[in-house]
Write a protein that holds these residues in place. Structure first.
Motif: not given
Length: 136
Positions: A53-67, A105-109
């Motif tokens: 559910e958290n992945i889904e919530k984060l995916r709807k936001e401008a979520t950025i994964y700092l790798a 999966a949780a990020c847009q960027v």
């Protein structure tokens, strides 16, 4: 930090008193609360993506994964007693590897940050966010 402030308990305390599953429920609850009430930047803990559910919530936001590579991250937290799941190099590496696909999966960027200055990373974030805003 937000969970600690809201519960008046350290993460280690929550884990030892109620277990990881209880902490993950708190994490999901407060994630939704913050997303509903706040604007700005939210920096989550690494385990937030273990709940679908958290992945889904984060995916709807401008979520950025700092790798970053695992070893870079490990050096940052080695010896940190406030992290109840930070037991050994091997255990952390296994957890990191098992979560990589979930982070993506949780990020847009996704921004690869290794060997980049903070200013360079910040500029990249601003550029990527402005592109997301134009698309939305």
């Amino acid at each position: 930090t937000y969970i600690v402030q809201q519960t008046n308990k350290s993460v280690s305390q929550i884990f030892s008193e109620s277990g990881e599953s209880h902490f993950r429920k708190l994490e999901s609850f407060y994630l939704q609360q913050v997303l509903d009430e706040k604007e700005g930047v939210l920096s989550t803990g690494g385990g937030i993506i273990t709940t679908p559910e958290n992945i889904e919530k984060l995916r709807k936001e401008a979520t950025i994964y700092l790798a970053y590579p695992f070893d870079t991250l490990y050096k940052r937290i080695a010896g940190d007693k406030t992290r109840p799941l930070a037991t050994s190099y091997e255990a952390l590496k296994e957890r990191f590897d098992s979560r990589l696909a979930l982070y993506e999966a949780a990020c847009q960027v996704k921004i690869n940050c290794q060997d980049k200055s903070i200013n360079c990373i910040a500029e990249e974030i601003i550029n990527k966010i402005s592109k997301l805003e134009r698309i939305s």
